[in-house]
Scaffold this motif. Structure first.
Motif, PDB file in Angstrom:
ATOM      1  N   ASN A  60       0.791  -1.242   0.000  1.00  0.00           N
ATOM      2  CA  ASN A  60       0.000   0.000   0.000  1.00  0.00           C
ATOM      3  C   ASN A  60       0.819   1.286   0.000  1.00  0.00           C
ATOM      4  O   ASN A  60       0.308   2.342  -0.332  1.00  0.00           O
ATOM      5  CB  ASN A  60      -1.016  -0.008   1.149  1.00  0.00           C
ATOM      6  CG  ASN A  60      -0.343  -0.187   2.504  1.00  0.00           C
ATOM      7  OD1 ASN A  60       0.847   0.056   2.644  1.00  0.00           O
ATOM      8  ND2 ASN A  60      -1.101  -0.626   3.483  1.00  0.00           N
ATOM      9  N   ALA A  61       2.118   1.194   0.336  1.00  0.00           N
ATOM     10  CA  ALA A  61       2.939   2.412   0.272  1.00  0.00           C
ATOM     11  C   ALA A  61       3.212   2.796  -1.188  1.00  0.00           C
ATOM     12  O   ALA A  61       3.806   3.838  -1.450  1.00  0.00           O
ATOM     13  CB  ALA A  61       4.243   2.221   1.029  1.00  0.00           C
ATOM     14  N   MET A  62       2.791   1.949  -2.109  1.00  0.00           N
ATOM     15  CA  MET A  62       3.005   2.236  -3.531  1.00  0.00           C
ATOM     16  C   MET A  62       1.670   2.452  -4.257  1.00  0.00           C
ATOM     17  O   MET A  62       1.622   2.404  -5.482  1.00  0.00           O
ATOM     18  CB  MET A  62       3.762   1.096  -4.209  1.00  0.00           C
ATOM     19  CG  MET A  62       4.960   0.627  -3.410  1.00  0.00           C
ATOM     20  SD  MET A  62       6.162  -0.302  -4.359  1.00  0.00           S
ATOM     21  CE  MET A  62       5.188  -1.670  -4.935  1.00  0.00           C
ATOM     22  N   ASP A  63       0.598   2.695  -3.491  1.00  0.00           N
ATOM     23  CA  ASP A  63      -0.718   2.893  -4.115  1.00  0.00           C
ATOM     24  C   ASP A  63      -0.854   4.342  -4.589  1.00  0.00           C
ATOM     25  O   ASP A  63      -1.556   5.150  -3.981  1.00  0.00           O
ATOM     26  CB  ASP A  63      -1.840   2.533  -3.138  1.00  0.00           C
ATOM     27  CG  ASP A  63      -1.870   1.046  -2.839  1.00  0.00           C
ATOM     28  OD1 ASP A  63      -1.135   0.297  -3.519  1.00  0.00           O
ATOM     29  OD2 ASP A  63      -2.606   0.636  -1.933  1.00  0.00           O
ATOM     30  N   THR A 122      12.371  -2.305   0.783  1.00  0.00           N
ATOM     31  CA  THR A 122      12.130  -0.965   1.317  1.00  0.00           C
ATOM     32  C   THR A 122      11.535  -0.935   2.719  1.00  0.00           C
ATOM     33  O   THR A 122      11.531   0.104   3.365  1.00  0.00           O
ATOM     34  CB  THR A 122      11.217  -0.177   0.353  1.00  0.00           C
ATOM     35  OG1 THR A 122      10.138  -1.029  -0.041  1.00  0.00           O
ATOM     36  CG2 THR A 122      11.988   0.276  -0.877  1.00  0.00           C
ATOM     37  N   ALA A 123      10.988  -2.067   3.175  1.00  0.00           N
ATOM     38  CA  ALA A 123      10.413  -2.105   4.524  1.00  0.00           C
ATOM     39  C   ALA A 123      10.660  -3.471   5.155  1.00  0.00           C
ATOM     40  O   ALA A 123      10.802  -4.478   4.456  1.00  0.00           O
ATOM     41  CB  ALA A 123       8.916  -1.830   4.485  1.00  0.00           C
ATOM     42  N   HIS A 124      10.697  -3.489   6.477  1.00  0.00           N
ATOM     43  CA  HIS A 124      10.831  -4.758   7.209  1.00  0.00           C
ATOM     44  C   HIS A 124       9.507  -5.536   7.117  1.00  0.00           C
ATOM     45  O   HIS A 124       8.439  -4.938   7.257  1.00  0.00           O
ATOM     46  CB  HIS A 124      11.161  -4.446   8.664  1.00  0.00           C
ATOM     47  CG  HIS A 124      11.594  -5.661   9.437  1.00  0.00           C
ATOM     48  ND1 HIS A 124      10.720  -6.663   9.790  1.00  0.00           N
ATOM     49  CD2 HIS A 124      12.807  -6.031   9.901  1.00  0.00           C
ATOM     50  CE1 HIS A 124      11.379  -7.603  10.456  1.00  0.00           C
ATOM     51  NE2 HIS A 124      12.648  -7.252  10.527  1.00  0.00           N
TER      52      HIS A 124
HETATM   53  C1  LIG Z   1       7.190   4.952   0.258  1.00  0.00           C
HETATM   54  C2  LIG Z   1       7.446   3.515   0.011  1.00  0.00           C
HETATM   55  C3  LIG Z   1       7.694   3.001  -1.293  1.00  0.00           C
HETATM   56  C4  LIG Z   1       7.597   3.850  -2.529  1.00  0.00           C
HETATM   57  O1  LIG Z   1       8.663   4.738  -2.656  1.00  0.00           O
HETATM   58  P1  LIG Z   1       8.595   5.956  -3.691  1.00  0.00           P
HETATM   59  O2  LIG Z   1       9.813   6.733  -3.452  1.00  0.00           O
HETATM   60  O3  LIG Z   1       7.330   6.725  -3.326  1.00  0.00           O
HETATM   61  O4  LIG Z   1       8.484   5.374  -5.061  1.00  0.00           O
HETATM   62  C5  LIG Z   1       8.019   1.661  -1.427  1.00  0.00           C
HETATM   63  N1  LIG Z   1       8.073   0.844  -0.350  1.00  0.00           N
HETATM   64  C6  LIG Z   1       7.838   1.289   0.900  1.00  0.00           C
HETATM   65  C7  LIG Z   1       7.895   0.339   2.030  1.00  0.00           C
HETATM   66  C8  LIG Z   1       7.516   2.649   1.135  1.00  0.00           C
HETATM   67  O5  LIG Z   1       7.275   3.071   2.382  1.00  0.00           O
END
Ligand SMILES: *Cc1c(COP(=O)(O)O)cnc(C)c1O
Length: 437
Positions: free
Chosen positions: A305-308, A387-389
């Motif tokens: 959802n961080a990429m929605d 990008t996230a745990h």
């Molecule tokens: C914000 C986020 C993204 C997307 O990154 P952008 O720089 O907006 O493309 C991807 N993964 C996670 C876990 C995020 O928090």
């Protein structure tokens, strides 16, 4: 060097203005007027540098004459206090995860937020007024900003979040800091929070009384530090790998800030051959790369959802980097997107074959790399950004692979803390009175 607006190349300002304003007055995004290049001598010694030393070299080239080296060094030493290790996957040839989740809030957004806060503090040193940073959040950005600004002197942060729009653990990550961080629980939606912040920046009375700044993801101060880990990934890759294969890097993307940072790293000399723009079904950019038509759409909800994001804000910066459009962009970026089912499948398959636990965003990046290999027969070394745990997406991960992710201590500590927030309506007068009180 100066900064201009993506809406108006003639608008010129210095780094201080770009960082404190965030967005250009005409609504465009700030871009640097020039990119330096890493010197040959620096490129040669990359494999022997530490993460902080390499970040300093990258920063010197990017910030150029806009920032004294002593300040740059201080910002890096205070902000980059955790690693971004490259972790090769077992039983796979030439594939590694670049883990960007070892910071305090377990996502890559810690890098940008921590550097931005220290840069803002530097630019506020001679000001008498306190800086009030406003940020609307539906999750990850808010916690990275809150943690990144905690105890940074001369700055007060107001985090606006929708009362029913964040998970319990996310709410704890926003509301348990105290100190110079104030959490405002808005009785409304994320869109209401964003509208309130926008209105605050247009309110003359408020602007006269307070120095306001925005900490959203389009701030150029967040982008530059994100180039550092691309260089670091490259350095680690060279140490691990003696084979001289081209390096491709898959970036799970939403607003495309992270990918833009990678392209800037490449522009100044970091030898990453190609980037993969991997998205969920919010696929405006992969579609643009395939059809050469950019048609943003309202966002769809997914498990990553961080990429929605249906209309990625950094697309404007991509167009500045590639003024000739899709044909030119395609030389550096290959785009691909995946459904939630494919993402869950990848999480399960990778866990079963390698023991590596992906979060839903990293899984999209992993799939991107796999798809690239299927369509490009030449051998490459591949890195995908984690990008996230996985523990940040506990339920999704558990459902996909049938195993609960391990919860890191800094997450369980937060969960045990007491929530402190102020509840406000979604009416602007309420927020204004609160800020002026
Ligand atoms: C914000 C986020 C993204 C997307 O990154 P952008 O720089 O907006 O493309 C991807 N993964 C996670 C876990 C995020 O928090």
């Amino acid at each position: 060097m100066h900064f201009y607006s993506t809406y108006n190349a003639n608008l010129a300002c210095d780094l201080r203005t770009a960082v404190l304003q965030g967005l250009a007055p005409d609504g465009g995004l700030f871009m640097p007027s020039s990119f330096g290049s890493l010197e040959e001598s620096v490129l040669k010694k990359i494999p022997s540098l530490t993460f902080q030393e390499l970040s300093f070299e990258m920063g010197k080239t990017l910030f150029a004459d806009s920032l004294p080296h002593s300040i740059l060094k201080k910002v890096i030493d205070e902000a980059i206090t955790f690693d971004a290790p490259l972790v090769p996957l077992a039983h796979t040839a030439d594939t590694a995860a670049c883990e960007l989740f070892h910071g305090p809030t377990l996502s890559f957004k810690d890098f940008g937020a921590r550097c931005m806060s220290r840069l803002m503090a530097h630019f506020m040193e001679k000001e008498e007024k306190e800086l009030s940073v406003l940020v609307a959040t539906s999750g990850d950005t808010g916690s990275a900003v809150a943690s990144g600004f905690l105890n940074v002197s001369g700055i007060r942060v107001y985090i606006l979040y929708p009362s029913a729009g964040v998970s319990d653990i996310q709410e704890k990550q926003l509301t348990t800091y105290g100190g110079n961080i104030t959490a405002l629980e808005i009785k409304g939606t994320f869109d209401d929070c964003q509208a309130l912040v926008k209105q605050a920046f247009q309110d003359t009375e408020l602007k006269n009384a307070k120095m306001l700044a925005s900490a959203n993801s389009i701030n150029i101060a967040r982008l530059f530090p994100q180039t550092f880990y691309y260089a670091w990934a490259c350095a680690q890759h060279w140490r691990l790998n003696t084979k001289n294969l081209p390096l491709v890097c898959s970036v799970p993307s939403g607003n495309f800030g992270n990918l833009t940072a990678g392209l800037i790293a490449k522009r100044i000399g970091i030898p990453i051959t190609r980037f993969i723009a991997a998205t969920n079904i919010n696929n405006s950019v992969p579609r643009y790369l395939n059809t050469e038509v950019f048609s943003p759409h309202p966002s769809h909800t997914t498990i990553s959802n961080a990429m929605d994001v249906g209309n990625p804000s950094n697309f404007a910066r991509l167009m500045e980097l590639y003024p000739n459009g899709a044909q030119q962009m395609k030389q550096d970026i290959w785009g691909v997107y995946f459904t939630d089912n494919e993402t869950r499948d990848a999480m399960k398959r990778v866990y079963e074959t390698t023991g590596y636990m992906l979060d839903p965003h990293g899984a999209v990046a992993y799939l991107g790399l796999e798809a690239y290999r299927h369509t490009h027969p030449d051998s490459v070394c591949g890195i995908f950004l984690e990008t996230a745990h996985p523990a940040k997406f506990f339920q999704t991960v558990q459902n996909a692979i049938g195993m609960p992710p391990k919860i890191p201590e800094r997450l369980s500590e937060v969960a045990a803390k007491e929530k402190k927030s102020f509840t406000l309506s979604n009416q602007f007068e309420d927020l204004k009175n609160f800020l002026l009180a």
